[in-house]
Write an enzyme that holds these catalytic residues in place. Sequence first.
Site, mmCIF file in Angstrom:
data_model
loop_
_atom_site.group_PDB
_atom_site.id
_atom_site.type_symbol
_atom_site.label_atom_id
_atom_site.label_comp_id
_atom_site.label_asym_id
_atom_site.label_seq_id
_atom_site.Cartn_x
_atom_site.Cartn_y
_atom_site.Cartn_z
ATOM 1 N N ILE A 173 50.127 -56.248 8.822
ATOM 2 C CA ILE A 173 50.277 -57.368 7.886
ATOM 3 C C ILE A 173 49.047 -57.150 6.897
ATOM 4 O O ILE A 173 47.897 -56.631 7.210
ATOM 5 C CB ILE A 173 49.981 -58.572 8.596
ATOM 6 C CG1 ILE A 173 50.853 -58.951 9.395
ATOM 7 C CG2 ILE A 173 49.519 -59.841 7.601
ATOM 8 C CD1 ILE A 173 50.705 -60.485 10.208
ATOM 9 N N PHE B 76 44.808 -49.161 5.507
ATOM 10 C CA PHE B 76 44.238 -50.302 6.728
ATOM 11 C C PHE B 76 45.341 -50.834 7.198
ATOM 12 O O PHE B 76 45.078 -51.525 8.208
ATOM 13 C CB PHE B 76 43.771 -51.583 5.887
ATOM 14 C CG PHE B 76 44.488 -52.050 4.365
ATOM 15 C CD1 PHE B 76 45.847 -52.700 4.713
ATOM 16 C CD2 PHE B 76 44.043 -51.935 3.316
ATOM 17 C CE1 PHE B 76 46.392 -53.173 3.473
ATOM 18 C CE2 PHE B 76 44.649 -52.139 2.087
ATOM 19 C CZ PHE B 76 46.058 -52.706 2.508
ATOM 20 N N GLY C 135 45.556 -50.190 11.372
ATOM 21 C CA GLY C 135 44.897 -51.108 12.285
ATOM 22 C C GLY C 135 44.970 -52.264 12.069
ATOM 23 O O GLY C 135 44.333 -53.201 12.850
ATOM 24 N N HIS C 136 45.881 -52.962 11.172
ATOM 25 C CA HIS C 136 45.868 -54.220 10.905
ATOM 26 C C HIS C 136 47.404 -54.895 10.833
ATOM 27 O O HIS C 136 47.846 -55.072 9.641
ATOM 28 C CB HIS C 136 45.146 -54.713 9.502
ATOM 29 C CG HIS C 136 44.890 -56.106 9.335
ATOM 30 N ND1 HIS C 136 45.748 -57.336 8.714
ATOM 31 C CD2 HIS C 136 43.827 -56.998 9.679
ATOM 32 C CE1 HIS C 136 45.053 -58.107 8.474
ATOM 33 N NE2 HIS C 136 44.091 -58.144 9.321
ATOM 34 N N TYR C 137 48.102 -55.039 11.660
ATOM 35 C CA TYR C 137 47.817 -55.011 13.290
ATOM 36 C C TYR C 137 48.845 -53.905 13.692
ATOM 37 O O TYR C 137 49.924 -53.836 13.490
ATOM 38 C CB TYR C 137 47.958 -56.350 13.835
ATOM 39 C CG TYR C 137 47.178 -57.158 13.388
ATOM 40 C CD1 TYR C 137 45.944 -57.287 14.142
ATOM 41 C CD2 TYR C 137 47.263 -58.080 12.595
ATOM 42 C CE1 TYR C 137 44.869 -58.352 13.875
ATOM 43 C CE2 TYR C 137 46.258 -59.172 12.021
ATOM 44 C CZ TYR C 137 45.367 -59.169 12.745
ATOM 45 O OH TYR C 137 44.394 -60.266 12.319
#
Length: 146
Positions: A66, A56, A59-61
């Site tokens: 984060i 994850f 894509g975060h961010y």
Amino acid sequence: MTVAGAARTGAPDSGISRTGASPVTAPVRIARPPLRADDGSLSAATLCLADPDEAFFAGHYPGFPIFPGVCVIECVRRSALLLLPPARLAAVESARFRGPVLPGDELTVELVLTPDGGEWRAASTVRTVRGTAATVRLRFAAGGLR
């Protein structure tokens, strides 16, 4: 206070949630064994790594990864389940995110678990080396799937 006999501290956590898919794959480890107070509450501390290899983070961010808030809550949930008799998450009562959790951070989850009728309430503070990252309160129902 005495060390709680109900905690399952002997078995290592595989890092895989016992409820199926979990967004967090890193294992939860007990940092401070549980203590039982006279009122029946348990207090303990666990550790969970915000593994930089978690999918994850891409894509975060993008450009500033984060650890998602839902993953912080998942670390608290998994920490509580290490200490409780068979239980399932019944509610997220509150979650306040106070600072970022970055890839590679080790989260220290300080827990106080309080029996409430047939349920348990978990109050936690989650910290990184930079300070408090979140405060989370969860409610667990006895038994059922975890």
